[in-house]
Design an enzyme around this catalytic site. Sequence first.
Site, PDB file in Angstrom:
ATOM      1  N   SER A 287       6.919   2.693  -2.956  1.00  0.00           N
ATOM      2  CA  SER A 287       8.035   2.314  -2.076  1.00  0.00           C
ATOM      3  C   SER A 287       8.697   1.020  -2.534  1.00  0.00           C
ATOM      4  O   SER A 287       9.932   0.910  -2.551  1.00  0.00           O
ATOM      5  CB  SER A 287       7.532   2.158  -0.635  1.00  0.00           C
ATOM      6  OG  SER A 287       8.534   1.643   0.208  1.00  0.00           O
TER       7      SER A 287
ATOM      8  N   ALA B 258       0.799  -1.230   0.000  1.00  0.00           N
ATOM      9  CA  ALA B 258       0.000   0.000   0.000  1.00  0.00           C
ATOM     10  C   ALA B 258       0.827   1.274   0.000  1.00  0.00           C
ATOM     11  O   ALA B 258       0.259   2.369  -0.129  1.00  0.00           O
ATOM     12  CB  ALA B 258      -0.933   0.000   1.216  1.00  0.00           C
ATOM     13  N   TYR B 259       2.160   1.178   0.129  1.00  0.00           N
ATOM     14  CA  TYR B 259       2.979   2.385   0.220  1.00  0.00           C
ATOM     15  C   TYR B 259       3.347   2.902  -1.167  1.00  0.00           C
ATOM     16  O   TYR B 259       4.521   3.114  -1.482  1.00  0.00           O
ATOM     17  CB  TYR B 259       4.260   2.113   1.019  1.00  0.00           C
ATOM     18  CG  TYR B 259       4.056   1.701   2.456  1.00  0.00           C
ATOM     19  CD1 TYR B 259       2.831   1.857   3.111  1.00  0.00           C
ATOM     20  CD2 TYR B 259       5.100   1.133   3.192  1.00  0.00           C
ATOM     21  CE1 TYR B 259       2.654   1.452   4.433  1.00  0.00           C
ATOM     22  CE2 TYR B 259       4.936   0.743   4.518  1.00  0.00           C
ATOM     23  CZ  TYR B 259       3.721   0.900   5.125  1.00  0.00           C
ATOM     24  OH  TYR B 259       3.567   0.510   6.431  1.00  0.00           O
ATOM     25  N   SER B 260       2.372   3.127  -1.985  1.00  0.00           N
ATOM     26  CA  SER B 260       2.518   3.625  -3.356  1.00  0.00           C
ATOM     27  C   SER B 260       3.740   3.022  -4.063  1.00  0.00           C
ATOM     28  O   SER B 260       3.761   1.829  -4.343  1.00  0.00           O
ATOM     29  CB  SER B 260       2.507   5.156  -3.395  1.00  0.00           C
ATOM     30  OG  SER B 260       3.572   5.710  -2.684  1.00  0.00           O
TER      31      SER B 260
END
Length: 347
Positions: free
Chosen positions: A55, A51-53
């Site tokens: 990353s 979910a961390y774009s």
Amino acid sequence: MDKIRLGRTGLMVSACGFGALPIQRIPLKDAAYLLRKAYDHGINYFDTANAYSDSEEKIGAALADVRGKIVISTKSGGKDYKTVLEHIQLSLKRMKTDYIDLIQLHNPATLPDPDDPNGTYAACVEAKKRGYVRFIGITNHGRERGRTAVLSGRYDTLQFPLTCIAPQEDVDLACLAHERGMGFIAMKGMAGGLIAHAEAAFVFMKKYPFVVPIWGVQRESELDQFLELEKNPPRSEDWAAEIEKERRELSGNFCHGCGYCQPCAAGIEIQTAARMSLLLRRAPVPPLMSEKTNAMMMRIEECLHCDACKSRCPYGLDTPQLLADNLADYKSFRAGWLAAQAEGTKA
């Protein structure tokens, strides 16, 4: 750099873990530089999430050529078997690897049913059978869910918030995980940036040598600070008074800045606005008095009172009330500050 055994996984990870959530906010070139510098200075453990774009892509770009020398953990917040497997396959592609050391179920509101063949836990087991992942962990912000996960014996690791201002119950949870052979990964070590001194956070973590902290890194100065702390550890006795001060000032309910309350239907920047009272007293004030910040805070007046943020808060906070209280304090503080500035100008 010293290594810590990550519980029953047997993985030996650097005592300073790299939390890769913040690098989604900076350009690829800058992120790659930070990741590579961390590796070159002995950090071998990198934690991210689906979910961390971007990353994961940044980790792949920076570290694919040293994949065999690092440990990667990522997370899936998928709600079903199919989605979790899709997330894992996407993570493999993004990070340019054919295996993930540790897949973690990302802060589930209820623990997965291990006997559900279509559930998220089953997906992790299947991914392990296929060789996509080596170990299965879970992250959570709920103490009771964390404890239940530990006692279930089904997870290799638990990732949970732990700070120098944590209540004893959180420390007990970390110790229980260790007793049960689980790796314990400490997130939010700086309480979302509210702890004023990294030294205080650092010496607290060192009291529990089985705890693996992952420090969120966005700037080179942050990375340098933690590298220096590992190289020249401060004496715990020198920071005992500061830790007690932090505990007094941050006791009770406060926003940890985790962002799980987002998105806000009214466009309120909750993780900043709900902490404004603390930021005003723990950070440089002039930037917080800007017109941009003022406009951000005034958005609170447009709250729809849908209570979506309240329902999502992993800490059980009454977020709308917290926002209202912070806005009232901000208005009062800003009025006084502007008056003082005007008086100073006259003088």
